[in-house]
Scaffold this active site. Structure first.
Site, PDB file in Angstrom:
ATOM      1  N   CYS A   1      40.148 -25.723  48.453  1.00  0.00           N
ATOM      2  CA  CYS A   1      38.792 -25.919  48.611  1.00  0.00           C
ATOM      3  C   CYS A   1      38.422 -25.616  50.348  1.00  0.00           C
ATOM      4  CB  CYS A   1      38.319 -27.339  48.581  1.00  0.00           C
ATOM      5  SG  CYS A   1      38.754 -27.466  46.937  1.00  0.00           S
TER       6      CYS A   1
ATOM      7  N   GLU B   1      49.070  -2.226  43.084  1.00  0.00           N
ATOM      8  CA  GLU B   1      48.063  -3.368  44.130  1.00  0.00           C
ATOM      9  C   GLU B   1      46.576  -2.571  44.031  1.00  0.00           C
ATOM     10  OE1 GLU B   1      45.912  -5.152  47.802  1.00  0.00           O
ATOM     11  OE2 GLU B   1      47.617  -5.741  46.174  1.00  0.00           O
TER      12      GLU B   1
ATOM     13  N   TRP C   1      37.038 -25.334  45.064  1.00  0.00           N
ATOM     14  CA  TRP C   1      38.019 -24.909  43.662  1.00  0.00           C
ATOM     15  C   TRP C   1      38.326 -25.988  43.308  1.00  0.00           C
ATOM     16  CZ3 TRP C   1      42.320 -23.675  41.787  1.00  0.00           C
ATOM     17  CH2 TRP C   1      42.852 -22.663  41.169  1.00  0.00           C
TER      18      TRP C   1
ATOM     19  N   HIS D   1      57.954   4.078  28.490  1.00  0.00           N
ATOM     20  CA  HIS D   1      58.874   3.221  28.075  1.00  0.00           C
ATOM     21  C   HIS D   1      57.786   2.209  27.517  1.00  0.00           C
ATOM     22  CE1 HIS D   1      63.268   4.623  29.000  1.00  0.00           C
ATOM     23  NE2 HIS D   1      61.990   5.123  30.138  1.00  0.00           N
TER      24      HIS D   1
ATOM     25  N   ARG E   1      37.421 -20.123  50.833  1.00  0.00           N
ATOM     26  CA  ARG E   1      38.407 -21.058  49.491  1.00  0.00           C
ATOM     27  C   ARG E   1      37.692 -21.300  48.892  1.00  0.00           C
ATOM     28  NH1 ARG E   1      41.489 -21.616  54.261  1.00  0.00           N
ATOM     29  NH2 ARG E   1      42.221 -23.695  52.498  1.00  0.00           N
TER      30      ARG E   1
ATOM     31  N   LYS F   1      43.844  -4.777  42.044  1.00  0.00           N
ATOM     32  CA  LYS F   1      41.954  -4.700  43.036  1.00  0.00           C
ATOM     33  C   LYS F   1      40.983  -4.884  41.760  1.00  0.00           C
ATOM     34  CE  LYS F   1      42.755  -6.426  45.998  1.00  0.00           C
ATOM     35  NZ  LYS F   1      44.432  -6.397  46.544  1.00  0.00           N
TER      36      LYS F   1
ATOM     37  N   LYS G   1      40.278 -17.716  48.156  1.00  0.00           N
ATOM     38  CA  LYS G   1      41.601 -16.733  49.014  1.00  0.00           C
ATOM     39  C   LYS G   1      42.416 -17.265  49.652  1.00  0.00           C
ATOM     40  CE  LYS G   1      41.493 -13.561  52.537  1.00  0.00           C
ATOM     41  NZ  LYS G   1      41.603 -12.005  52.045  1.00  0.00           N
TER      42      LYS G   1
ATOM     43  N   ASN H   1      41.284 -31.426  49.961  1.00  0.00           N
ATOM     44  CA  ASN H   1      41.757 -30.270  50.041  1.00  0.00           C
ATOM     45  C   ASN H   1      42.806 -30.562  49.792  1.00  0.00           C
ATOM     46  OD1 ASN H   1      42.008 -27.148  49.196  1.00  0.00           O
ATOM     47  ND2 ASN H   1      42.521 -27.380  51.730  1.00  0.00           N
ATOM     48  N   GLY H   2      43.636 -30.737  48.416  1.00  0.00           N
ATOM     49  CA  GLY H   2      44.334 -30.044  47.386  1.00  0.00           C
ATOM     50  C   GLY H   2      44.157 -31.650  46.330  1.00  0.00           C
TER      51      GLY H   2
ATOM     52  N   GLU I   1      40.984  -8.160  40.113  1.00  0.00           N
ATOM     53  CA  GLU I   1      40.514  -9.077  41.079  1.00  0.00           C
ATOM     54  C   GLU I   1      38.909  -9.492  40.854  1.00  0.00           C
ATOM     55  OE1 GLU I   1      43.315 -10.845  44.280  1.00  0.00           O
ATOM     56  OE2 GLU I   1      42.507  -8.414  44.564  1.00  0.00           O
TER      57      GLU I   1
END
Length: 614
Positions: A2, A487, A74, A510, A27, A491, A609, A100-101, A494
């Site tokens: 958060c 990557e 969040w 395979h 965040r 992207k 983030k 936050n936590g 996401e």
């Protein structure tokens, strides 16, 4: 994950808090809330949704007051809704908290508080904490600061908190363990935030609390910082901020992500500026030079990271093993400490994190240090937890990265790790002088070549329009570009919510080849350097099964062009440096697909983030 912001001073708090929350929204952005104190009354507004929704909701309250706190969430405990949004108020209505936590032992604490008559209105662990503080305060007859300290010694978990007591309206108590917290120091005013971005236009002086520290932020009094465990005083260390306002604004771009993609030529240059002296054949990085013997004596390098940083670590594995001939293992930080890893005193652990606050990576660092390994950090944020917890390290100088989907952090991390590999190779003699000088000169040309790669934007946009509704996508690469395939797939997942997977191209047969038909787009990274003939064969296998091929190729390529349905060209460079270029069109492709699907590019759903909780 958060974002928290607070203010105490002589200005109106409301606009500072709202602006600060907007800057911290990367965040977490599923709900938001704020509290203001006007000298007599506490006023609050909170809502499910974004900070813009909170701003609208706050029209229902009087917005004056020179003390206030705000939160953008969040969700961890409790679904995103108005009730679970912060701030949370104690049963008496006197104490207010933002957090936050995660409080891991909230359940037994909550049960005990219920037995003592407390009533809970939300599903959050935070409401448990504010009532625990109130219970300690009442039972022991303590001032707020001491009550917060005693309560925090009873909790297990991570936190950055701000606590306000309307009976003591000239102070805010703040504390941290595992989650970041900065205090901006002005003239007759203080700012509190998860990072410095909410207050950079007001002051350039900041104090970053260390783990297990708390502070009494009081008007008209010097800041007092104490250790939570033993109440010992800590001398505040004021740092001068290097961030500026322009860095955290969009600068005319539609999204932060696009701005950050286009910043890559300049930030790569910033990352090697002063460290890479190609004409003199020198790479100098203080964190490496001061600990060169530890690297040279290392039998093994372990890289720990999460997400995009993990992919940068995979690129580094190829580069370090190729150049310096040191064995490298790359680990997910989130798994590393839970599998009882073998760590020796002659191991070097490299921890990579954009924010420098990633909880899993911090935990891996602490484990490695306990086992006696030398820990080297690669992160972007000056003063972050990882930069303080590691023995040495190197900053990437990417500047603030606001878009949740990381772009410029990836390329600057690779730049730092490439310089590290080259410096070790030079010291060990595992590269010839001519090879060493050639790589230095090539690395110096990368920013210009990234600029050329960015010129593929229109082509990426054209291809995006064709495949924006595809339900799935495969990304294939070999060697140095296998991590780039991972990557690129990340992207797309996401920000566009299209299912995508990255594979080594040779692994396609395979299993994944079963998915290929005329509806499956396959992105193939096929630069001329490296395993070109092999990847051409892989492309032919896709073509024979009617897959739609999007190929990233070296400018002037003819062989892959004949096979692929769509081609994006990038400049030529050595195989080892090619990930710095091949990733650019993949970033652009994902960006345009997400925009065309009307997705929130900078704030994709369910993500945040800085992952400061496990």
């Amino acid at each position: 994950m958060c974002g928290i912001v607070g203010y105490i001073g002589y200005r109106e708090a409301f606009p500072i808090i709202i602006k600060g929350l907007k800057r911290l929204e990367y965040r977490g952005y599923d709900s938001a809330g704020l509290m203001l104190y006007d000298g007599e009354n506490l006023k609050s507004a909170k809502t499910k949704g974004k900070v813009s929704d909170l701003e609208e909701k706050a029209k229902e309250i009087t917005q004056n007051g020179t003390i206030g706190m705000g939160h953008t969430r969040w969700a961890t405990h409790g679904v995103p809704n108005d009730t679970n949004s912060h701030p949370h108020v104690s049963n008496s209505g006197d104490l207010v908290i933002i957090h936050n936590g995660i409080i891991e032992n909230y359940a037994p604490l909550k049960k005990e508080l219920i037995n003592r008559g407390y009533v809970f209105h939300s599903d959050t662990d935070t409401e448990v904490l504010v009532n625990l503080i109130e219970e300690v305060q009442k039972k022991e007859g303590l001032k707020l600061g001491k009550a917060v300290q005693m309560a925090l010694n009873q909790v297990v978990g991570a936190y950055a908190i701000c606590v306000f007591d309307k009976k003591k309206p000239d102070e805010i108590i703040v504390a941290r363990l595992g989650s970041p917290l900065a205090i901006g120091v002005g003239v007759d005013e203080f700012f509190i935030a998860s990072d410095a971005s909410p207050f950079i236009e007001y002051t350039s002086n900041a104090i970053y609390l260390e783990d297990e520290e708390m502070a009494v932020v009081r008007l008209g009094k010097p800041l007092k910082i104490r250790k939570i465990k033993d109440d010992s005083l800590v001398n505040p260390h004021i740092q001068e901020l290097k961030m500026n306002l322009e860095q955290i604004e969009k600068g005319g771009y539609d999204h932060f992500m696009l701005k950050e993609i286009y910043e890559q030529p300049s930030v790569i240059k910033d990352t090697y500026r002063g460290r890479l002296l190609a004409n003199q054949g020198i790479i100098q990085m203080a964190g490496v030079e001061d600990n060169l013997e530890k690297f040279l004596k290392a039998e093994r390098i372990i890289i720990v990271a999460c997400g995009t940083s993990w992919h940068a670590g995979l690129v580094a594995e190829y580069i370090i093993e190729e150049f310096a001939r040191i064995s490298v293992e790359v680990e997910y930080a989130s798994e590393f400490r839970y599998r009882n890893p073998i760590i020796n005193t002659n191991d070097v652990v490299i921890a990579i994190s954009q924010s420098g606050e990633t909880a899993d990576t911090l935990a891996a660092i602490k484990l490695a240090k306990d086992k006696g390994a030398f820990v080297f950090g690669v992160c972007n944020v000056v003063g972050s937890s990882i930069s303080r917890e590691t023995h040495a390290g190197a900053y990437t100088h990417a500047g603030p990265e606001i878009g949740v989907a990381s772009t410029k952090a990836f390329t600057t991390q690779i730049t730092v790790l490439t310089m590290l590999a080259l410096r070790l190779a030079k010291a060990k003699g595992t590269l010839s002088n001519s090879e060493f000088h050639r790589y230095l000169q090539e690395l110096e040309t990368i920013p210009q070549k990234v600029t050329e790669a960015l010129a593929t934007n229109d082509k990426a946009k054209e291809i995006a329009a064709i495949f924006k509704d595809a339900p799935n996508c495969l990304y294939l690469g070999r060697g140095y570009n296998f991590p780039v395939a991972l990557e690129g797939a990340l992207k797309l997942k996401e920000i566009s919510y299209i299912h995508a997977e990255g594979y080594p191209a040779a692994e396609m047969k395979h299993g994944p080849i079963a998915l290929i038909d005329e509806h499956m787009p396959v992105v193939v990274i096929a630069p001329i350097q490296g395993h070109y003939d092999k990847i051409v064969s892989n492309i032919q296998e896709i073509k024979s099964r009617s897959g739609k091929i999007i190929a990233v190729v070296t400018k002037g390529d003819t062989q892959v062009r004949e096979l692929a349905d769509y081609v994006i060209e990038i400049p030529d460079t050595s195989d080892a440096l090619s990930p710095l270029l091949t990733t650019i069109p993949l970033q652009l492709l994902s960006y345009h697909i997400a925009v065309m699907r009307n997705c929130n590019v900078d704030q994709p759903r369910n993500l945040a983030k800085s992952v400061t909780v496990e």
